[in-house]
Scaffold this motif. Structure first.
Motif, mmCIF file in Angstrom:
data_model
loop_
_atom_site.group_PDB
_atom_site.id
_atom_site.type_symbol
_atom_site.label_atom_id
_atom_site.label_comp_id
_atom_site.label_asym_id
_atom_site.label_seq_id
_atom_site.Cartn_x
_atom_site.Cartn_y
_atom_site.Cartn_z
ATOM 1 N N SER A 76 43.292 42.073 36.483
ATOM 2 C CA SER A 76 43.312 43.781 36.605
ATOM 3 C C SER A 76 43.076 43.934 37.910
ATOM 4 C CB SER A 76 42.209 44.072 35.926
ATOM 5 O OG SER A 76 42.423 44.225 34.258
ATOM 6 N N ASN B 191 38.732 47.196 35.009
ATOM 7 C CA ASN B 191 39.691 47.367 34.080
ATOM 8 C C ASN B 191 40.138 48.903 34.146
ATOM 9 O OD1 ASN B 191 41.679 46.201 32.410
ATOM 10 N ND2 ASN B 191 40.794 47.348 30.992
ATOM 11 N N ILE C 39 43.872 49.982 35.770
ATOM 12 C CA ILE C 39 44.889 50.462 35.171
ATOM 13 C C ILE C 39 45.189 51.819 35.650
ATOM 14 C CG2 ILE C 39 45.401 51.633 33.001
ATOM 15 C CD1 ILE C 39 43.889 49.201 31.899
#
Length: 445
Positions: A102, A417, A421
């Protein structure tokens, strides 16, 4: 699958260790352990909806997008260790391979949208790749599930050193393939290092006859290989693995373990493998479909299944007036990690821990899901979701994971994460899917 907890001060170490244990339990559940895996038969047809949600057209990143991206990047500025690896959760020196993937994807996005300079990008990428190459491997095959970010040592979920390690996750390794192959193809200065990492890993026990397998250590210190992945994440991982030309064909199929359930007037796809037979819960969440779109672009089946999951969440709002964007997330109280689902264990809108206990009062609107759905569809509803999660941004820390549905308070846990994102989502808004952007045009169809 993801080890995302939070600590704000050393004095809270006991609290954080509790988070780690909870994440470890949730992590193993998400991978899905199968005692006996029978190859499914294609019996369910995935039919295209008459009014499928239209993908948003590309649009130029604006000042608000940049401000959101800078807040997300702040997480990585404050959580990068001298090794070049990033903490999975704010100020706690532990990580998984999923979280490092990530980070690399967030770094690529941040450089592309102009909030990280080329010089900083090269420095950060070189440092991270050097450490990834140096990581000790579980059974000398694949990365361990957990590492100490300061010392690059294999650990358990309490962040205690474990010389042998605790096993590997096929889903985590597959996610790391996405940034490493992207770097190898598009970043000549770092291609050699990225390829060396992939070439050092032994995938022979992770993929068997097109199916994904993780590894874990048994009570008698043996290595046990267990089938990994459920509907959504399994197919996402298979697409990543295919970038190496490896056979994950069975894992890539949506229709081999598929059935449909009606949730909020919408038929959604769920995994037909039962908990009783396969010892793993089947959670229907947003994230694997959002990641598939952001990184690969939808194929016809994933696009349809994502549409159905999104519409169910929108319908819940229309029916009950409750803003809904569900995915798995850490929370800032016991049990510390929950699956906020569209459907799980026979219950619509189930919020549960790995052991199956329900925590409906702790359901959250997921920040990463809200922003992800918005860049994919850009509807009146997704705009409302983004407005709702605006309160989760913190200029000093990054974006928190979400907002509690019951009272609207912020779920004050920041993770790698979630923030990665968000960066990927902003990148997608203008440039499209990471892998296919150079070959396909995106927009309404």
């Amino acid at each position: 699958m993801m080890f995302d907890n939070v600590i704000k001060a050393r004095s809270h170490i006991a609290f954080v260790l509790g988070l780690c244990i909870a994440a470890a339990i949730a992590y193993s559940a998400e991978t899905g352990i199968s005692k006996t895996l029978h190859i499914g038969q294609k019996t369910i047809l995935i039919e295209t909806s008459d009014a499928q949600t239209v993908l948003a057209n590309p649009s130029v990143i604006n000042a608000k997008d940049l401000q959101q991206a800078k807040i997300a990047w702040r997480y990585f500025e404050r959580n990068t260790q001298d090794t070049g690896l990033v903490n999975a959760a704010d100020n706690f020196p532990s990580t998984t391979i999923w979280d490092q993937a990530s980070y690399l994807l967030g770094l690529i996005a941040a450089q592309k949208i102009g909030i990280v300079s080329d010089v900083e990008f090269d420095m950060r990428m070189a440092s991270a790749l050097t450490s990834l190459r140096a990581l000790p491997l579980f059974d000398s095959r694949l990365p361990n599930k957990v590492y100490e970010t300061r010392f690059l040592t294999m650990t358990n979920y309490k962040n205690d050193p474990v010389l042998r390690g605790v096993g590997w996750s096929a889903l985590d390794v597959a996610r790391m393939i996405v940034p490493l192959t992207t770097i190898a193809q598009h970043y000549p200065h770092h291609a050699k290092e990225a390829l060396e990492i992939l070439q050092a890993w032994d995938f022979s026990k992770m993929i068997n006859d097109g199916t994904l397998y993780g590894a874990r250590v048994t009570d008698d210190d043996a290595t046990e290989f267990v089938q990994e992945g459920r509907l959504g994440y399994e197919e996402y991982a298979a697409r990543a693995i295919s970038l190496l030309g490896l056979d994950a064909l069975r894992a890539a199929k949506f229709d081999d373990y598929l059935r449909f359930e009606k949730v909020s007037q919408q038929m959604i796809a769920v995994d037909s493998r039962s908990f009783a037979e396969f010892d793993a819960h089947n959670y229907v969440v947003s994230e694997p479909y959002i990641l598939t779109a952001l990184e690969f672009g939808f194929d016809s089946e994933s696009r349809e299944l994502a549409h159905r999951i999104y519409v169910a969440q929108e319908n819940r709002y229309k029916n009950a007036g409750i803003l809904t964007a569900v995915s798995e997330d850490n929370i800032d109280q016991e049990p510390y990690f929950l699956y906020n689902t569209v459907f799980a264990n026979g219950v619509a809108w189930n919020t549960l821990a790995e052991n199956g206990d329900q925590f409906q009062h702790l359901r959250t609107v997921s920040t990463k899901a809200a922003i992800g759905w918005n860049v994919l569809y850009d509807t009146q509803y997704t705009n409302a979701l983004v407005k709702h999660v605006e309160r989760t941004k913190n200029a000093e820390i990054g974006w928190y994971s979400g907002v509690y549905e019951s009272d609207g308070t912020v779920n004050k846990i920041a993770t790698a994460n979630t923030n990665a994102i968000i960066l990927q989502s902003i990148y997608y808004k203008e440039f499209g899917p990471l892998i296919t952007q150079g070959f396909m045009k995106r927009g309404a169809s």
